[in-house]
Write a protein that holds these residues in place. Structure first.
Motif, short mmCIF file in Angstrom:
data_model
loop_
_atom_site.label_atom_id
_atom_site.label_comp_id
_atom_site.label_asym_id
_atom_site.label_seq_id
_atom_site.Cartn_x
_atom_site.Cartn_y
_atom_site.Cartn_z
N ILE A 17 41.07 3.41 -28.48
CA ILE A 17 39.93 3.26 -27.57
C ILE A 17 39.07 2.16 -28.17
O ILE A 17 38.47 2.34 -29.23
CB ILE A 17 39.14 4.57 -27.40
CG1 ILE A 17 40.02 5.63 -26.73
CG2 ILE A 17 37.88 4.31 -26.58
CD1 ILE A 17 39.35 6.98 -26.60
N LEU A 18 39.02 1.02 -27.50
CA LEU A 18 38.32 -0.14 -28.04
C LEU A 18 36.87 -0.23 -27.57
O LEU A 18 36.09 -0.99 -28.13
CB LEU A 18 39.06 -1.41 -27.66
CG LEU A 18 40.54 -1.49 -28.03
CD1 LEU A 18 41.10 -2.87 -27.71
CD2 LEU A 18 40.77 -1.16 -29.50
N LEU A 19 36.51 0.54 -26.56
CA LEU A 19 35.17 0.49 -25.99
C LEU A 19 34.27 1.52 -26.66
O LEU A 19 34.74 2.55 -27.13
CB LEU A 19 35.23 0.79 -24.49
CG LEU A 19 36.22 -0.02 -23.66
CD1 LEU A 19 36.31 0.53 -22.25
CD2 LEU A 19 35.82 -1.48 -23.64
N SER A 29 32.72 -1.09 -8.82
CA SER A 29 32.59 -1.82 -10.08
C SER A 29 32.24 -0.89 -11.23
O SER A 29 31.85 0.26 -11.02
CB SER A 29 31.53 -2.92 -9.96
OG SER A 29 30.26 -2.34 -9.73
N GLY A 30 32.39 -1.43 -12.43
CA GLY A 30 32.03 -0.67 -13.63
C GLY A 30 31.64 -1.60 -14.75
O GLY A 30 31.96 -2.80 -14.73
N CYS A 31 30.95 -1.05 -15.74
CA CYS A 31 30.54 -1.84 -16.90
C CYS A 31 30.62 -0.96 -18.14
O CYS A 31 30.13 0.18 -18.14
CB CYS A 31 29.13 -2.37 -16.72
SG CYS A 31 28.57 -3.45 -18.06
N CYS A 32 31.24 -1.48 -19.18
CA CYS A 32 31.32 -0.81 -20.47
C CYS A 32 30.74 -1.73 -21.53
O CYS A 32 30.61 -2.94 -21.33
CB CYS A 32 32.77 -0.47 -20.83
SG CYS A 32 33.47 0.86 -19.84
N GLU A 33 30.43 -1.14 -22.68
CA GLU A 33 29.91 -1.92 -23.80
C GLU A 33 30.79 -1.74 -25.03
O GLU A 33 31.37 -0.67 -25.24
CB GLU A 33 28.47 -1.51 -24.11
CG GLU A 33 27.52 -1.82 -22.98
CD GLU A 33 26.09 -1.42 -23.25
OE1 GLU A 33 25.22 -1.93 -22.54
OE2 GLU A 33 25.85 -0.59 -24.17
N VAL A 34 30.84 -2.82 -25.80
CA VAL A 34 31.59 -2.84 -27.06
C VAL A 34 30.64 -3.35 -28.13
O VAL A 34 30.09 -4.45 -27.99
CB VAL A 34 32.82 -3.77 -26.98
CG1 VAL A 34 33.58 -3.75 -28.29
CG2 VAL A 34 33.72 -3.39 -25.83
N ASP A 35 30.46 -2.57 -29.19
CA ASP A 35 29.66 -3.00 -30.33
C ASP A 35 30.61 -3.55 -31.39
O ASP A 35 31.38 -2.79 -31.98
CB ASP A 35 28.87 -1.83 -30.91
CG ASP A 35 27.91 -1.22 -29.90
OD1 ASP A 35 27.28 -1.98 -29.14
OD2 ASP A 35 27.78 0.03 -29.88
N GLN A 61 40.65 -1.80 -20.39
CA GLN A 61 40.10 -0.48 -20.68
C GLN A 61 38.85 -0.19 -19.86
O GLN A 61 38.58 0.96 -19.51
CB GLN A 61 39.84 -0.33 -22.18
CG GLN A 61 41.13 -0.17 -22.96
CD GLN A 61 40.93 0.33 -24.38
OE1 GLN A 61 39.89 0.88 -24.73
NE2 GLN A 61 41.95 0.13 -25.20
N THR A 62 38.08 -1.22 -19.53
CA THR A 62 36.92 -1.01 -18.66
C THR A 62 37.38 -0.61 -17.26
O THR A 62 36.78 0.27 -16.63
CB THR A 62 36.03 -2.27 -18.62
OG1 THR A 62 35.56 -2.52 -19.96
CG2 THR A 62 34.84 -2.08 -17.69
#
Length: 151
Positions: A17-19, A29-35, A61-62
Motif C-alpha cells: 500500500i503506497l498511499l 473522482s477521488g484524491c489520495c495523499e502520499v507523504d 492505487q488512488t
C-alpha cells in the motif's frame, strides 16, 4: 463522503500500500495523499526521494481507493482490479522529494459495462503538477472467476 482508512479501500497489504490516506471522493473522482519519507516504499537514498515513475502506481492505487470507497458506501466488498495500461504518462520532475506531500487525483472519463474504465490522473505538490496520465483499468464483476478463467 465517508472517511475510510486507506487499508479499508485498497485491496493490497503492507508494504505494497503506497498511499497514506484517502482525502476525498465523489461518484466521479477521488484524491489520495502520499507523504514521501525515508520510510516510503521505493524510497531511494541516492535520490533523496522516490523516482517519479512510481507515480503511475500511485495513480492506480488512488483509482483502487476511489472504487473501494464507492463499493463500501454501497455495502459491497472491496474488489481487486487490474491496471491495463497508461497513455501519455508525463512526469515533470524526476523525483518525488523527501518530505513532500503528494495529492494524487483521479477523474473517471469513461466506464463500460464490462468493467473497463479510463481515468485522467494528476499528481500535485502544493500547486505544482508533478505528473499526469490517462490510466486504463479493468474491474470485472467477479474478479476471482476472471482470474481462474484466464490462468
Amino acid at each position: 463522503m465517508n472517511h475510510y482508512k486507506i487499508e479499508q479501500v485498497v485491496p493490497h497489504r503492507k508494504p505494497m500500500i503506497l498511499l497514506n490516506r484517502l482525502s476525498n471522493y465523489s461518484e466521479e473522482s477521488g484524491c489520495c495523499e502520499v507523504d514521501i519519507s525515508s520510510h516510503s516504499p521505493f524510497y531511494d537514498e541516492s535520490l533523496n526521494g522516490v523516482a517519479s515513475y512510481i507515480g503511475c502506481e500511485y495513480m492506480a492505487q488512488t483509482i483502487a481507493a476511489y472504487a473501494g470507497a464507492l463499493a463500501k458506501d454501497k455495502g459491497d466488498e472491496v474488489q481487486i482490479g487490474f491496471l491495463i495500461g497508461t497513455r501519455k504518462y508525463k512526469a515533470y520532475a524526476p523525483v518525488f522529494k523527501n518530505e513532500q506531500t503528494l495529492k494524487v487525483s483521479v477523474t473517471k472519463l469513461y466506464q463500460e459495462e464490462s468493467g473497463l474504465s479510463v481515468f485522467e490522473c494528476q499528481i500535485h505538490s502544493d500547486e505544482t503538477c508533478l505528473a499526469e496520465a490517462k490510466i486504463n483499468v479493468f474491474q470485472p464483476q467477479d474478479p476471482m472467476q476472471f482470474i481462474r478463467e484466464n490462468q
